[in-house]
Design an enzyme around this catalytic site. Structure first.
Site, PDB file in Angstrom:
ATOM      1  N   ASP A  13    -146.593  44.171  49.901  1.00 20.51           N
ATOM      2  CA  ASP A  13    -145.416  44.868  50.431  1.00 20.51           C
ATOM      3  C   ASP A  13    -144.223  44.688  49.489  1.00 20.51           C
ATOM      4  O   ASP A  13    -143.303  43.920  49.757  1.00 20.51           O
ATOM      5  CB  ASP A  13    -145.092  44.327  51.826  1.00 20.51           C
ATOM      6  CG  ASP A  13    -144.110  45.192  52.587  1.00 20.51           C
ATOM      7  OD1 ASP A  13    -143.505  46.091  51.965  1.00 20.51           O
ATOM      8  OD2 ASP A  13    -143.934  44.973  53.790  1.00 20.51           O
ATOM      9  N   SER A  17    -136.372  41.247  55.523  1.00 19.04           N
ATOM     10  CA  SER A  17    -137.383  41.974  54.755  1.00 19.04           C
ATOM     11  C   SER A  17    -136.894  42.144  53.326  1.00 19.04           C
ATOM     12  O   SER A  17    -135.787  42.617  53.087  1.00 19.04           O
ATOM     13  CB  SER A  17    -137.638  43.345  55.377  1.00 19.04           C
ATOM     14  OG  SER A  17    -138.300  43.221  56.606  1.00 19.04           O
ATOM     15  N   HIS A  63    -141.797  48.534  52.343  1.00 20.60           N
ATOM     16  CA  HIS A  63    -141.302  49.230  53.539  1.00 20.60           C
ATOM     17  C   HIS A  63    -139.792  49.397  53.519  1.00 20.60           C
ATOM     18  O   HIS A  63    -139.260  50.277  54.194  1.00 20.60           O
ATOM     19  CB  HIS A  63    -141.787  48.540  54.826  1.00 20.60           C
ATOM     20  CG  HIS A  63    -141.129  47.249  55.182  1.00 20.60           C
ATOM     21  ND1 HIS A  63    -141.695  46.015  54.912  1.00 20.60           N
ATOM     22  CD2 HIS A  63    -139.959  46.981  55.808  1.00 20.60           C
ATOM     23  CE1 HIS A  63    -140.901  45.060  55.364  1.00 20.60           C
ATOM     24  NE2 HIS A  63    -139.835  45.619  55.913  1.00 20.60           N
TER      25      HIS A  63
END
Length: 696
Positions: free
Chosen positions: A219, A628, A83
Site C-alpha cells: 500500500d 495512513s 489508498h
C-alpha cells in the site's frame, strides 16, 4: 491559571505508564523522551522536533488534508499510501491508460503527472497559546459566549503571530478545550505523481483483507513536491523545480525484528478516548449498526457493477474503497469493544472517578457529570442515528441524492442573495462535472433502491431516475441556465429534486437543528469531564485526542493473539502473497512479473537474513485514520515501514486503546523498494534515496 497548572501533570506521569497515546511533538522532553528510550529509541526529543535546526518533523507532511506523507530524498520525493493517492491515480486512468490495473512509473521528471487541487502541508513550529485563547473566559458565560470569545482570541493571535508571508496559521483545541496550540504551516500545491504499483499490489486483498492480519498489501505510492526557484510554495508552473527539504528520511535495509522500537509520526484524524461508558455503548450497539447496514447495502450493488464492467471498475474504484473502509472498520470496532469488555471497564473506571471525587471533596462540583451523561445520551441517541443515516444516504452512498442535496444549498443561497448567481453557478457546475466524471446511472439507481428503504421505508420512488435531468451532465447543467428565478423554477420542476427536497428540508429544519441543540450540552459536559478527570485522578496517563494535528506515537514490533489458541507473528512475507494468489480474482490476483520474481527468488538486496522478502509488520503504535501514509521510524531515525492499517479488533482504539490487542499494520520498506526496483524497474528512484544499515 489553574488549567495550566493542571496540564503540567501531563508531562510528569511516571515512565512505567502503558504504551499508547498520540503525543504533541513539541512536548516530548521528559516523560515521553524517557519512555521512548526505555523502549529502545536512540533519539532525543530535539532529534524529533526542533524549530532551530532540521529535525524529523521537517520530513513529515499532511497529505491533502487527510493522510500523511514523508520526504525520502533531497529532491522532494514523497512516499504515502496507495489508498491516499488513489483518487489521483484514478483521475489519470482511462481504458487506454489503466494505471489502476497496470500501475504507473515516471522514468524521469518530465513524465511526472500534475494533480490539480492536491497539496501537502509542513509544520514549521508549534506554540502553546492556552492563556491567550482562554483570556476573558468566565464560568458564568454560556457555551456560545465562550466559543465566541475563543474564536475572537484565536483570530487575533493568528493576525499578530510572526511568520513569513507565504506561511499560514491555525489554532487547535486539545484536551476537550482545556489547552490550545497555534501551528505555523507551509502549504505546497505543485505535487506530481511519480509512481504507483498496480492495484493488484497496492490493494492486494482489498475488502477481504482490509483491517485483518496477516496483510500482504504493498500500500504505497510516490509523489514529488515542486517549489519555485527560491524553494517556496508556488502554484503549478513548468518553471518549478523539485523541492529541497530541510530533512529527509534515510531508509533502513535491515528491517525489523520483534521487540524493535517503532515511532509513527503523522497527522491522526480523530479519536475520542475520554467518552463515558454510555457513549461507547450507544455507538457500538445503536449508531454503528445502522450505518453499517446502509453501507453494506450500497457495497453489494457497487461491487457487482465493478466486477461486471471495467469501465465501472475504474469509475467507482475510489468511491468503493472509501465506502468500504469505514464499513469494515465499524464492524471491527464493535468486535473490539466487545472482546475487551470496554463498556464494563469504562464503568469500573467511572466508579474510581466517582470515589476520587468524594475523597478530594469535589463531589459537589463534579458529581453531576456521569448522571448527566446518562440523561443526555438517552435523549440524544435517536437524533444522532437519524442525522447520520441521512448523511450516509444523501452524501456518502447515493450520488443522485448528493446532487439534489447540493442543489438545495444552491437554491437557498440564491434566495438569500441573488447577486451571488455566478458564484453559485460555478459551485454547482464544478460539483456536477465532478460527479459525472465517474458516474454510472444504473449502478447509482441500484444503490438508491438498496439504501433508501433503510432511511425512508415508505417513500421509495426509483422512477425518478427516468424523469430527472440530473442523471445526464448536459441536461443537469441546463437546469442552472438563466437568472436566479429561472434556476429556482427549473430545479423545482425536476422529479428527483421534488422527491428529495422534503427530506432535505426536514434535515436542515428539524433533524440537524435538533442534533445541534442536543449535542451542544454533551460537548460542554465532555470539556467539564476532562477537567474533572485531571483534578480527581491527577496521576493518570492523559494524552490529547487526535484532531488532525502532528503527533508522535511510539511502541514496538509485536505480534498478537486475536482469539483463543491463535497467535499472529509480527511479520508477513511475499510467500503469503503467492499462497493467497487466485488467478483473475479482483482481490487476490498477482501480476505475472511478481510471480516470476518470486519463482526466480530474484530479490536483490531486499530479502531478510532468511532469504525472504518481508511485506508487512505489526506494531503497538496507537494510530487512527489520518495516520495512513505515516512513516514508521526506527530507533535511529530511519524509515523502516509505512503505516496503512490496524488489526480489525484494534480499530476500537479510537475509543479504547488496549495494548493487548491494538496493533497498527505497516508495509515493510524493503517490500516498497523491491517493488520499485525489481518489479517496476525504476532504479533511478532508488538511486535518489539514502539506504542505510543501522544494525550492521
Amino acid at each position: 491559571m489553574k488549567l495550566l497548572r493542571i496540564l503540567i501533570l501531563f508531562i510528569t506521569v511516571q515512565v512505567s505508564a502503558q504504551q499508547g497515546g498520540m503525543w504533541i511533538p513539541s512536548l516530548l522532553e521528559g516523560m515521553n523522551e524517557d519512555e521512548m528510550q526505555s523502549l529502545g529509541s536512540k533519539l532525543s526529543a530535539k532529534d524529533i522536533y526542533d524549530v532551530n535546526k532540521s529535525s524529523l518533523k521537517d520530513a513529515i507532511v499532511h497529505f491533502n488534508g487527510g493522510c500523511t506523507g514523508e520526504i525520502i530524498s533531497d529532491k522532494g520525493l514523497l512516499l504515502t499510501n496507495h489508498h491516499c493517492g488513489f483518487s489521483q491515480i484514478q483521475s489519470h486512468s482511462s481504458l487506454e491508460n489503466d494505471y489502476l490495473k497496470d500501475g504507473f512509473w515516471a522514468m524521469n521528471l518530465d513524465e511526472e503527472l500534475t494533480n490539480e487541487g492536491l497539496f501537502v502541508e509542513f509544520i514549521v513550529r508549534i506554540e502553546d497559546v492556552t492563556s491567550q485563547v482562554l483570556a476573558g473566559i468566565t464560568e458564568t458565560m454560556t457555551e456560545k459566549e465562550k466559543q465566541s470569545q475563543i474564536d475572537k482570541n484565536s483570530n487575533t493571535l493568528q493576525t499578530e503571530v510572526k511568520k513569513e508571508t507565504w506561511q499560514d496559521t491555525k489554532v487547535k483545541s486539545f484536551y476537550k478545550g482545556n489547552q490550545y496550540f497555534l501551528f505555523v504551516t507551509e502549504r505546497y500545491e505543485d505535487i506530481r505523481l511519480v509512481g504507483a504499483p498496480p492495484s493488484s499490489i497496492g490493494k492486494f486483498g482489498s475488502d477481504t483483507d482490509n483491517w485483518v492480519f496477516p496483510r500482504h498489501t504493498g500500500d504505497f505510492s510516490m509523489f514529488r513536491i515542486y517549489a519555485d526557484k527560491n524553494n517556496r510554495p508556488a502554484k503549478y508552473s513548468k518553471d518549478n523545480v523539485p523541492y529541497k527539504p530541510k530533512h529527509f528520511l534515510p531508509i533502513s535495509l535491515d528491517g525489523v525484528d520483534e521487540g524493535d522500537f517503532t515511532m509513527v509520526f503523522g497527522f491522526p484524524g480523530r479519536t475520542d478516548e475520554y467518552l463515558p461508558a454510555v457513549a461507547i455503548e450507544h455507538i457500538t450497539t445503536e449508531y454503528n449498526p445502522s450505518n453499517i447496514a446502509i453501507r453494506e447495502a450500497a457495497l453489494k450493488v457497487i461491487d457487482a457493477g465493478m466486477k461486471a464492467s471495467d469501465d465501472v471498475r475504474i469509475k467507482y474504484a475510489s468511491k468503493q474503497a472509501r465506502i468500504a473502509n469505514a464499513w469494515k472498520k465499524w464492524i471491527g470496532e464493535n468486535l473490539g469493544i466487545k472482546k475487551s469488555d470496554a463498556v464494563a471497564e469504562r464503568r469500573a473506571f467511572e466508579a474510581s472517578f466517582t470515589k476520587a471525587l468524594k475523597e478530594k471533596g469535589l463531589e459537589s462540583k463534579y458529581g453531576h457529570i456521569l448522571p448527566e451523561f446518562d440523561k443526555l445520551y438517552k435523549d440524544f441517541a435517536s437524533i444522532n442515528i437519524k442525522r447520520r443515516n441521512f448523511i450516509e444516504v444523501f452524501l456518502v452512498t447515493n450520488e443522485l441524492m448528493q446532487m439534489t442535496f447540493r442543489t438545495y444549498q444552491v437554491e437557498q443561497g440564491l434566495k438569500q442573495n441573488p447577486d451571488n448567481l455566478e458564484k453559485n453557478k460555478t459551485y454547482i457546475t464544478n460539483l456536477l462535472k465532478g460527479v459525472h466524471k465517474d458516474y454510472d446511472v444504473n449502478v447509482d439507481k441500484g444503490v438508491f433502491e438498496a439504501v433508501m428503504p433503510l432511511y425512508k421505508k415508505n417513500n421509495i420512488d426509483p422512477t425518478i431516475y427516468d424523469k430527472t435531468a440530473f442523471t445526464n451532465l448536459d441536461s443537469a447543467l441546463k437546469l442552472f441556465d438563466g437568472s436566479a428565478d429561472d434556476i429556482i423554477k427549473n430545479i423545482n420542476n425536476d422529479a428527483a429534486y421534488a422527491y428529495a427536497k422534503p427530506m432535505i428540508e426536514e434535515f436542515f429544519n428539524t433533524i440537524n437543528s435538533e442534533y445541534q441543540e442536543k449535542n451542544e450540552p454533551i460537548t460542554a459536559l465532555q470539556t467539564e469531564y476532562m477537567t474533572a478527570l485531571m483534578k480527581a485522578l491527577p496521576n493518570a496517563r492523559y494524552f490529547p485526542d487526535a484532531n488532525s494535528t502532528l503527533r508522535v506515537t511510539y511502541g514496538q514490533v509485536r505480534g498478537y493473539s486475536p482469539r483463543d489458541a491463535v497467535y499472529y507473528q509480527p511479520v508477513s512475507y511475499l510467500d503469503g502473497v503467492i499462497e493467497k494468489y487466485v488467478p483473475g480474482d479482483y482481490e487476490f490476483d498477482v501480476p505475472q512479473k511478481l510471480r516470476d520474481l518470486y519463482d526466480a527468488k530474484d530479490y536483490g538486496q531486499y530479502a531478510d537474513s532468511n532469504g525472504k522478502v518481508p511485506v508487512c509488520f505489526l506494531g503497538t503504535n496507537h494510530t487512527t485514520g489520518g495516520n495512513s501514509g505515516s512513516p514508521a521510524i526506527d530507533a535511529h531515525g530511519n524509515l523502516v515501514g509505512l503505516n496503512f492499517d490496524r488489526v480489525w479488533e484494534g480499530t476500537m482504539s479510537d475509543m479504547n486503546y488496549d495494548p493487548e490487542i491494538c496493533r497498527n499494520i505497516m508495509v515493510d520498506l524493503r517490500y516498497v523498494l523491491f517493488i520499485v526496483d525489481k518489479y517496476a524497474g525504476a532504479k533511478h528512484l532508488i538511486d535518489e534515496m539514502k539506504l542505510v544499515h543501522p544494525k550492521k
